[in-house]
Motif scaffolding. Structure first.
Motif, PDB file in Angstrom:
ATOM      1  N   VAL A  39       0.839  -1.185  -0.252  1.00  0.00           N
ATOM      2  CA  VAL A  39      -0.035   0.129  -0.252  1.00  0.00           C
ATOM      3  C   VAL A  39       0.916   1.123   0.107  1.00  0.00           C
ATOM      4  O   VAL A  39       0.485   2.544  -0.238  1.00  0.00           O
ATOM      5  N   ALA A  40       2.176   0.933  -0.059  1.00  0.00           N
ATOM      6  CA  ALA A  40       3.003   2.145   0.172  1.00  0.00           C
ATOM      7  C   ALA A  40       2.977   2.844  -0.953  1.00  0.00           C
ATOM      8  O   ALA A  40       3.537   4.153  -1.109  1.00  0.00           O
ATOM      9  N   ALA A  42       1.088   6.692  -2.029  1.00  0.00           N
ATOM     10  CA  ALA A  42       0.311   7.192  -1.241  1.00  0.00           C
ATOM     11  C   ALA A  42       0.517   8.608  -1.125  1.00  0.00           C
ATOM     12  O   ALA A  42       1.500   9.196  -1.539  1.00  0.00           O
ATOM     13  N   GLY A  73      -1.803   7.836   3.007  1.00  0.00           N
ATOM     14  CA  GLY A  73      -2.456   6.702   2.661  1.00  0.00           C
ATOM     15  C   GLY A  73      -3.147   6.990   1.109  1.00  0.00           C
ATOM     16  O   GLY A  73      -2.750   7.738   0.365  1.00  0.00           O
ATOM     17  N   HIS A  74      -4.383   6.470   1.334  1.00  0.00           N
ATOM     18  CA  HIS A  74      -5.080   6.359  -0.167  1.00  0.00           C
ATOM     19  C   HIS A  74      -6.615   6.750   0.397  1.00  0.00           C
ATOM     20  O   HIS A  74      -6.939   6.065   1.135  1.00  0.00           O
ATOM     21  N   THR A 106      -5.150   1.035  -5.724  1.00  0.00           N
ATOM     22  CA  THR A 106      -4.188   0.124  -4.967  1.00  0.00           C
ATOM     23  C   THR A 106      -5.184  -0.999  -4.301  1.00  0.00           C
ATOM     24  O   THR A 106      -6.086  -0.823  -3.740  1.00  0.00           O
ATOM     25  N   LEU A 134      -1.775   4.636   5.680  1.00  0.00           N
ATOM     26  CA  LEU A 134      -0.637   3.901   5.581  1.00  0.00           C
ATOM     27  C   LEU A 134      -0.081   3.180   6.646  1.00  0.00           C
ATOM     28  O   LEU A 134       0.512   2.166   6.578  1.00  0.00           O
TER      29      LEU A 134
END
Length: 324
Positions: free
Chosen positions: A6-7, A10, A28-29, A43, A268
């Motif tokens: 997930v990085a 972001a 984050g997203h 993602t 994140l």
């Protein structure tokens, strides 16, 4: 299969400001249907307990039948209050089972006062007190209704879990690329952040009486069964009439309005701290105006017991717009 992260891509979701100094940043997203995006909405991630309303709809399609408050509990990460524990027992009793059938992880109630009372009674950690016991009770009840073996309901190859997986793919529009084990022991199916927002949009706009429509109605009518009086998700649901929302571990949250505007986010670093502020900002960017929402989204930073700053969400003007 290559490991997902997930990085990658972001963006800044929120900053933590103490006495005028930015002392930390949450990345984050954020994906929306009808509003701003942050990071990479496509993602692939693990949606954790935010997936529970989708799972509950899949169980209704497989034969589960619960009244609205117990259906909200089936989609819950509950506080472990007596009503939640008793509700899980009621779901099981309706299927001719009791709490010994639960296979979720033994734990104490999430609510601090309920946990203290639980300890004072001399009770050890138990599955029924754990925040996912409503979902697990509903999974067992679904197995009984469908004629499936309840003893192996946590096996990803079980008919129940296969049905849930198909429904996750149908509502998110994304192939399940990863099957993990959630904290409670149930199979956890991956999706994209945008796919989770899309799933909540579908649930929030579903026809009344349909499985998704029943889940939406239950969450709207019984937010205290979905979380608990002090839980942020319950405060946000109460602040925005008609909202369907669900929180999840590792800083995950999803929500949708009755007209289909929706959001999903993942933090994140897995922190829950920025989530209320980011959710409130995203809902404002989607056009929601509510003093109660502003209050629910305010996350103070304390110094010597007094407020000296706040968690400040990224401004919508910095993230662009688009649809998930």
């Amino acid at each position: 299969m290559e490991r997902e992260s997930v990085a990658v891509g972001a963006g800044v979701l929120a900053t933590v400001v103490r006495s005028g100094v930015v002392e930390s940043v949450h990345l984050g997203h954020l994906a929306t249907v009808g509003g701003p995006q942050i990071g990479r909405p496509g993602t692939v991630f693990l949606p954790r307990s935010s997936l529970k309303p989708v799972q509950a709809a899949a169980m209704l399609r497989a034969g589960l039948d619960l009244d609205d408050e117990l259906l909200a509990l089936a989609a819950a990460s509950h506080a472990g209050l007596p009503m939640h524990r008793q509700g899980a027992a009621r779901i099981l009793a309706g299927a001719g089972l009791d709490t010994t059938a639960l296979q979720n992880t033994p734990d104490l109630p999430l609510d601090p006062d309920a946990a203290a009372a639980w300890r004072a009674s001399g009770s050890p950690p138990e599955p029924v007190a754990q925040n996912c016991s409503g979902k697990h009770a509903a999974m067992l009840a679904t197995c009984v209704a469908a004629g499936w073996d309840p003893a192996s309901y946590l096996d990803p190859a079980h008919p129940l879990q296969r049905a849930i997986r198909r429904h996750v793919e149908a509502l998110t529009g994304a192939e399940v690329r990863h099957v993990a084990v959630d904290g409670c022991g149930a199979p956890l199916f991956s999706c994209t952040v945008a796919g989770l927002a899309r799933a909540f949009s579908t649930i929030a706009t579903a026809e009344p009486g349909s499985p998704e429509g029943r889940v939406a109605a239950a969450v709207r009518a019984y937010p205290e069964w979905l979380g608990g009086p002090a839980r942020p998700v319950t405060r946000i649901l109460r602040a925005v009439p008609g909202l369907v929302a669900k929180d999840g571990a590792e800083g995950v949250f999803a929500a949708a309005l009755p007209d289909g505007r929706a959001l999903a986010l993942t933090v994140l670093d897995g922190a829950a701290r920025p989530v209320p502020a980011v959710v409130a900002a995203a809902l404002r960017a989607l056009g929601v105006r509510s003093a109660d929402l502003d209050a629910a989204g305010h996350v103070p930073v304390l110094g010597h017991g007094a407020e000296v700053g706040a968690v400040e969400p990224a401004a919508p003007s910095t993230v662009g717009t688009g649809a998930a």
